[in-house]
Design a protein around this motif. Structure first.
Motif: not given
Length: 273
Positions: A61-69, A100-106
Motif C-alpha cells: 500500500g506504499i505510494a509509488r512515489s515513495a519507492l525507488h525500484i 526508477d533505474l534501469y541498468m545493464i546487468h553485465w
C-alpha cells in the motif's frame, strides 16, 4: 535514511537486494522489508522474482512515489529489440508503469554498446525508466559509456565490501558525481564471521555484518544493497545506520586484504582493464 541525489533520483543509501531470492519465497520477504522501512528495492529480470517483488509492493500500500525500484536487463538480451521487450516484461511483472533505474546487468562481448545505450536512453525518454545505469563494467567500458558516448548514468553497481578494493573506480565516479551501488556488501556472508570486523563491532555494540555496512555507508557517494531474508537480519541491517566509525576503525578495515572478489562469472569482463 540518508539518500544520494543523482540524475533526478533520490536514492536511499541503504537498499534491499533480492538476488538468489526466487519466486514466491521473495514476496513475504520484501513485504517484511517494506514494512520495516526499506524504500529502495533492487531486482533484475535474471533473479526471476520481479512478479513477487511487484506483488509485495502492491500489498504494501506504499505510494509509488515513495519507492525507488531498480531492475536490470540481462547480458543475453542486449540487442535493441530485446532490451525493449525485456523492460516491457519487467514492468508488467512489477505492476508499475515505470522503474526508477534501469541498468545493464553485465556487459556482453558481442554487444553494440552505442546501440544499447541509445536504446535505454530512448526508454528513458519515453518515461519507462526515470534514469539509466550500468553494472559490472570495468574501467575501460565505463569510460566508453561516460566519455566516448557521453551518457549520463545515474549509478554504477559493482561488487564492493571490506575485502575488495574499488578505490580507482570510486575516484572516477566521484569526480563525475556518479554514485557507486555496492552489491554483495557482506561478501556473500563472509563479513559476518570476520574476526577483525567482529572486534570493531564489540567496540560499537554491533555485529561484524553491521560494521561492514557502516563502513560502506561511511563513504561518500556509496549505496549498499544487502540481501536479508530473515526479518531479524533486515532489522539488523537498518540498525547499522546508527554506527559511527572512527579513524582507528577505518584504518583497521583499510588494512584488510582487498583482493577478494566473490562474484566472477565466466562472462565477466577483464576487471583490470
Amino acid at each position: 535514511m540518508d539518500t544520494v541525489q543523482t540524475q533526478g533520483l533520490t536514492i536511499p543509501r541503504l537498499g534491499f537486494g533480492t538476488f538468489r531470492m526466487p519466486g514466491n519465497e521473495c514476496q513475504p520477504v520484501v513485504e517484511s522489508a517494506l514494512e520495516l522501512g526499506y524504500r529502495h528495492i533492487d531486482t533484475a529480470e535474471m533473479y526471476q522474482n520481479e512478479g513477487a517483488v511487484g506483488a509485495a509492493i502492491a500489498a504494501s500500500g506504499i505510494a509509488r512515489s515513495a519507492l525507488h525500484i531498480t531492475t536490470k536487463v540481462w547480458h543475453e538480451h542486449l540487442a535493441p529489440d530485446a532490451i525493449r521487450r525485456s523492460l516491457g516484461v519487467s514492468l508488467e511483472k512489477l505492476g508499475v508503469d515505470f522503474v526508477d533505474l534501469y541498468m545493464i546487468h553485465w556487459p556482453s562481448t558481442n554487444m553494440d554498446l552505442p546501440a544499447v545505450i541509445e536504446t535505454i536512453q530512448q526508454l528513458q525518454e519515453e518515461g519507462l525508466t526515470r534514469a539509466i545505469g550500468v553494472c559490472n563494467f570495468n574501467m575501460q567500458l565505463l569510460k566508453i559509456v561516460v566519455e566516448d558516448i557521453g551518457t549520463s548514468i545515474a549509478c554504477h553497481q559493482v561488487e564492493y565490501h571490506p575485502f575488495l578494493e574499488q578505490d580507482a573506480m570510486l575516484a572516477y565516479l566521484r569526480a563525475r558525481d556518479i554514485p557507486l551501488v555496492a552489491y554483495a556488501p557482506l561478501a556473500q556472508g563472509r563479513a559476518a564471521t570476520d574476526p577483525v570486523l567482529s572486534r570493531i563491532g564489540v567496540k560499537h555494540g554491533a555485529t561484524a555484518a553491521q560494521v561492514a555496512i557502516a563502513w560502506l555507508l561511511d563513504q561518500p557517494g556509496v549505496v549498499a544493497i544487502p540481501k536479508a531474508q530473515r526479518r531479524e537480519s533486515q532489522l539488523a541491517n537498518l540498525d547499522a545506520l546508527r554506527i559511527r566509525l572512527d579513524d582507528s576503525d577505518r584504518a583497521t578495515i583499510a588494512a584488510l586484504p582487498k583482493n577478494q572478489r566473490f562474484v566472477n562469472p565466466p562472462f565477466a569482463p577483464q576487471w583490470d582493464a
